[in-house]
Motif scaffolding. Structure first.
Motif, PDB file in Angstrom:
ATOM      1  N   THR A  67     -19.572  29.595   6.073  1.00 58.36           N
ATOM      2  CA  THR A  67     -20.581  29.297   5.054  1.00 58.36           C
ATOM      3  C   THR A  67     -20.848  27.811   4.871  1.00 58.36           C
ATOM      4  OG1 THR A  67     -18.941  29.249   3.262  1.00 58.36           O
ATOM      5  CG2 THR A  67     -19.932  31.387   3.813  1.00 58.36           C
ATOM      6  N   GLY A  68     -19.893  26.977   5.259  1.00 62.57           N
ATOM      7  CA  GLY A  68     -20.037  25.552   5.040  1.00 62.57           C
ATOM      8  C   GLY A  68     -19.660  25.108   3.639  1.00 62.57           C
ATOM      9  N   ASN A  69     -19.215  26.033   2.786  1.00 62.92           N
ATOM     10  CA  ASN A  69     -18.833  25.711   1.408  1.00 62.92           C
ATOM     11  C   ASN A  69     -17.354  25.348   1.325  1.00 62.92           C
ATOM     12  OD1 ASN A  69     -21.437  26.349   0.446  1.00 62.92           O
ATOM     13  ND2 ASN A  69     -20.899  28.514   0.276  1.00 62.92           N
ATOM     14  N   TYR A  70     -17.028  24.567   0.308  1.00 59.11           N
ATOM     15  CA  TYR A  70     -15.631  24.320  -0.026  1.00 59.11           C
ATOM     16  C   TYR A  70     -15.192  25.457  -0.942  1.00 59.11           C
ATOM     17  CZ  TYR A  70     -16.437  19.690   1.952  1.00 59.11           C
ATOM     18  OH  TYR A  70     -16.750  18.657   2.798  1.00 59.11           O
ATOM     19  N   LEU A  71     -14.429  26.386  -0.408  1.00 60.88           N
ATOM     20  CA  LEU A  71     -14.243  27.692  -1.040  1.00 60.88           C
ATOM     21  C   LEU A  71     -13.641  27.599  -2.435  1.00 60.88           C
ATOM     22  CD1 LEU A  71     -13.071  29.834   2.015  1.00 60.88           C
ATOM     23  CD2 LEU A  71     -15.355  29.640   1.009  1.00 60.88           C
ATOM     24  N   ALA A 213     -13.040  42.265 -12.698  1.00 61.27           N
ATOM     25  CA  ALA A 213     -14.405  42.538 -12.254  1.00 61.27           C
ATOM     26  C   ALA A 213     -14.688  41.893 -10.907  1.00 61.27           C
ATOM     27  CB  ALA A 213     -15.399  42.039 -13.305  1.00 61.27           C
ATOM     28  N   GLU A 214     -14.227  40.656 -10.716  1.00 65.73           N
ATOM     29  CA  GLU A 214     -14.452  39.967  -9.444  1.00 65.73           C
ATOM     30  C   GLU A 214     -13.688  40.640  -8.312  1.00 65.73           C
ATOM     31  OE1 GLU A 214     -15.343  35.380 -10.925  1.00 65.73           O
ATOM     32  OE2 GLU A 214     -13.335  35.936 -10.227  1.00 65.73           O
ATOM     33  N   ALA A 215     -12.534  41.184  -8.615  1.00 69.77           N
ATOM     34  CA  ALA A 215     -11.721  41.816  -7.578  1.00 69.77           C
ATOM     35  C   ALA A 215     -12.368  43.088  -7.057  1.00 69.77           C
ATOM     36  CB  ALA A 215     -10.322  42.127  -8.121  1.00 69.77           C
ATOM     37  N   ILE A 216     -13.103  43.785  -7.936  1.00 72.30           N
ATOM     38  CA  ILE A 216     -13.670  45.069  -7.554  1.00 72.30           C
ATOM     39  C   ILE A 216     -15.001  44.904  -6.826  1.00 72.30           C
ATOM     40  CG2 ILE A 216     -14.592  47.250  -8.453  1.00 72.30           C
ATOM     41  CD1 ILE A 216     -12.522  47.065 -10.674  1.00 72.30           C
ATOM     42  N   ALA A 217     -15.865  44.029  -7.354  1.00 68.01           N
ATOM     43  CA  ALA A 217     -17.207  43.900  -6.773  1.00 68.01           C
ATOM     44  C   ALA A 217     -17.696  42.468  -6.927  1.00 68.01           C
ATOM     45  CB  ALA A 217     -18.177  44.870  -7.449  1.00 68.01           C
ATOM     46  N   TYR A 224     -12.003  37.298  -6.798  1.00 59.56           N
ATOM     47  CA  TYR A 224     -12.412  37.837  -5.490  1.00 59.56           C
ATOM     48  C   TYR A 224     -11.550  37.269  -4.378  1.00 59.56           C
ATOM     49  CZ  TYR A 224     -15.047  37.741  -1.115  1.00 59.56           C
ATOM     50  OH  TYR A 224     -15.402  37.817   0.198  1.00 59.56           O
ATOM     51  N   ARG A 225     -11.321  35.953  -4.410  1.00 59.18           N
ATOM     52  CA  ARG A 225     -10.570  35.325  -3.332  1.00 59.18           C
ATOM     53  C   ARG A 225      -9.119  35.785  -3.329  1.00 59.18           C
ATOM     54  NH1 ARG A 225     -13.396  33.669   0.485  1.00 59.18           N
ATOM     55  NH2 ARG A 225     -14.757  32.713  -1.100  1.00 59.18           N
ATOM     56  N   ILE A 226      -8.532  35.933  -4.499  1.00 62.64           N
ATOM     57  CA  ILE A 226      -7.140  36.374  -4.574  1.00 62.64           C
ATOM     58  C   ILE A 226      -6.974  37.756  -3.962  1.00 62.64           C
ATOM     59  CG2 ILE A 226      -5.344  37.143  -6.182  1.00 62.64           C
ATOM     60  CD1 ILE A 226      -6.081  34.800  -7.968  1.00 62.64           C
ATOM     61  N   PHE A 227      -7.856  38.677  -4.340  1.00 59.95           N
ATOM     62  CA  PHE A 227      -7.708  40.044  -3.834  1.00 59.95           C
ATOM     63  C   PHE A 227      -8.152  40.160  -2.376  1.00 59.95           C
ATOM     64  CE2 PHE A 227      -7.025  40.885  -8.213  1.00 59.95           C
ATOM     65  CZ  PHE A 227      -6.315  42.071  -8.263  1.00 59.95           C
ATOM     66  N   LEU A 228      -9.019  39.262  -1.920  1.00 53.93           N
ATOM     67  CA  LEU A 228      -9.350  39.239  -0.502  1.00 53.93           C
ATOM     68  C   LEU A 228      -8.155  38.779   0.319  1.00 53.93           C
ATOM     69  CD1 LEU A 228     -11.494  39.434   1.758  1.00 53.93           C
ATOM     70  CD2 LEU A 228     -12.031  37.026   1.309  1.00 53.93           C
ATOM     71  N   MET A 229      -7.474  37.733  -0.146  1.00 55.19           N
ATOM     72  CA  MET A 229      -6.312  37.222   0.561  1.00 55.19           C
ATOM     73  C   MET A 229      -5.136  38.192   0.515  1.00 55.19           C
ATOM     74  SD  MET A 229      -7.094  34.299   1.954  1.00 55.19           S
ATOM     75  CE  MET A 229      -8.697  35.058   2.316  1.00 55.19           C
ATOM     76  N   ARG A 230      -5.123  39.065  -0.488  1.00 62.79           N
ATOM     77  CA  ARG A 230      -4.039  40.052  -0.585  1.00 62.79           C
ATOM     78  C   ARG A 230      -3.994  40.937   0.659  1.00 62.79           C
ATOM     79  NH1 ARG A 230      -4.114  45.344  -2.170  1.00 62.79           N
ATOM     80  NH2 ARG A 230      -6.346  45.111  -2.610  1.00 62.79           N
ATOM     81  N   ARG A 231      -5.144  41.194   1.247  1.00 62.07           N
ATOM     82  CA  ARG A 231      -5.171  42.049   2.433  1.00 62.07           C
ATOM     83  C   ARG A 231      -4.380  41.447   3.589  1.00 62.07           C
ATOM     84  NH1 ARG A 231     -11.720  43.079   2.677  1.00 62.07           N
ATOM     85  NH2 ARG A 231     -11.978  43.915   0.551  1.00 62.07           N
ATOM     86  N   TYR A 232      -4.331  40.109   3.624  1.00 67.74           N
ATOM     87  CA  TYR A 232      -3.667  39.424   4.730  1.00 67.74           C
ATOM     88  C   TYR A 232      -2.290  38.872   4.324  1.00 67.74           C
ATOM     89  CZ  TYR A 232      -8.626  39.467   5.889  1.00 67.74           C
ATOM     90  OH  TYR A 232      -9.921  39.848   6.097  1.00 67.74           O
ATOM     91  N   LEU A 239      -0.953  31.923  -4.276  1.00 65.19           N
ATOM     92  CA  LEU A 239      -0.170  31.156  -5.255  1.00 65.19           C
ATOM     93  C   LEU A 239      -0.929  29.933  -5.779  1.00 65.19           C
ATOM     94  CD1 LEU A 239       3.424  31.376  -3.731  1.00 65.19           C
ATOM     95  CD2 LEU A 239       2.548  32.538  -5.765  1.00 65.19           C
ATOM     96  N   PRO A 240      -1.556  29.106  -4.928  1.00 61.01           N
ATOM     97  CA  PRO A 240      -2.347  27.996  -5.466  1.00 61.01           C
ATOM     98  C   PRO A 240      -3.510  28.458  -6.326  1.00 61.01           C
ATOM     99  CG  PRO A 240      -1.855  27.604  -3.161  1.00 61.01           C
ATOM    100  CD  PRO A 240      -1.416  28.999  -3.465  1.00 61.01           C
ATOM    101  N   TYR A 241      -4.130  29.567  -5.975  1.00 59.46           N
ATOM    102  CA  TYR A 241      -5.242  30.076  -6.781  1.00 59.46           C
ATOM    103  C   TYR A 241      -4.743  30.511  -8.159  1.00 59.46           C
ATOM    104  CZ  TYR A 241      -9.461  30.065  -3.911  1.00 59.46           C
ATOM    105  OH  TYR A 241     -10.589  29.679  -3.238  1.00 59.46           O
TER     106      TYR A 241
END
Length: 273
Positions: A67-71, A213-217, A224-232, A239-241
């Motif tokens: 995306t080019g964004n600083y996440l 709410a962010e984790a679900i949709a 969102y980022r925390i639950f996305l990283m949980r998969r990996y 932890l930093p988040y």
């Protein structure tokens, strides 16, 4: 012999005692991390500080290749925008309804039981309903935050309004003040700092509803980022988040407290602050 209850720590001791729990947690993490990494250098559960530092640099200071964004900063702005709008709506509605419910008997008789019932409904239980009604966009997340904390603010402010000495209201009526004049000149000035206290106390719950709410949709945001990283199992990112969310919550609470001290100095004159 002075009893422990009567002893007051000086500034240096107070600062040291404040830092003590944090230092103990950090030491416990370092010991546990080194113990696990000594057995398995590829362990992901408790990554070392170098791994965490590399993840922070990757998420905060390097643009995302896709995306080019600083996440980290993109996620932070998304979450703070949702949280800010939701808390602002809840503060406005809670302030108005709380004052009216605490001051006007007919209003209290009409809405007190209804507010009490609403406060007992778990907000996360209605999240699927919000997604159905408002869709998966920003509105449903903002509405969840507002719904989650508004009843608490209303009930808390109604109780604080009811604690205003009745003599003040009687004297104002004796001097010819109307209901709206009593609200605007007596009740509102006294309730604004209490409203800030109610918002401060509800921030923790607001963050909880937002993260859920962010984790679900969602396609951005801290939750969102925390639950996305949980998969990996990317604990070096999770932890930093989590620490960043904690820092943001603390900073918001501190900002509200400082604003309260500056805007309502009269609250602190009696205790020498």
């Amino acid at each position: 012999m002075r009893r422990l209850i009567n002893r007051r720590p000086d500034i240096a001791t107070r600062f040291g005692l404040m830092l003590l729990p944090f230092v103990l947690v950090i030491i416990a993490y370092i010991v546990a991390s080194e113990a696990r990494l000594s057995v398995n250098p590829n362990d992901k559960l408790l990554p070392g500080w170098s791994t965490i530092s590399a993840a922070i640099d990757r998420m905060a200071f390097q643009p995302d290749q896709r995306t080019g964004n600083y996440l980290l900063w993109t996620d932070t702005m998304s979450s703070l925008q949702r949280l800010g709008i939701g808390v602002a709506v809840a503060t406005l509605i809670g302030g108005i309804f709380g004052i009216l419910q605490g001051l006007i008997p007919h209003f209290r008789a009409t809405f007190s039981a209804f507010t009490g019932v609403l406060s007992m409904i778990p907000p996360l239980a209605v999240l699927p309903i919000l997604f159905i009604i408002f869709g998966l966009g920003e509105l449903s997340k903002v509405v969840l935050v507002a719904i989650g904390i508004t009843p608490f603010i209303i009930r808390d402010l109604a109780l604080r309004t009811g604690e205003i000495p009745h003599e003040e209201v009687i004297k104002a009526q004796t001097l010819g003040a109307s209901t709206w004049q009593i609200i605007l000149r007596i009740v509102v000035p006294q309730m604004l700092p209490r409203l800030i206290d109610a918002v401060r106390l509800s921030l923790g719950a607001a963050w909880l509803f937002l993260i859920a709410a962010e984790a679900i949709a969602s396609d951005s945001g801290l939750g969102y980022r925390i639950f996305l990283m949980r998969r990996y199992l990317a604990m070096d990112v999770i932890l930093p988040y989590v620490m960043w969310i904690t820092f943001l919550a603390f900073a918001l609470d501190l900002a509200l407290r400082l604003f309260q001290r500056v805007a309502f100095r009269w609250m602190y004159r009696g205790n020498g602050a």
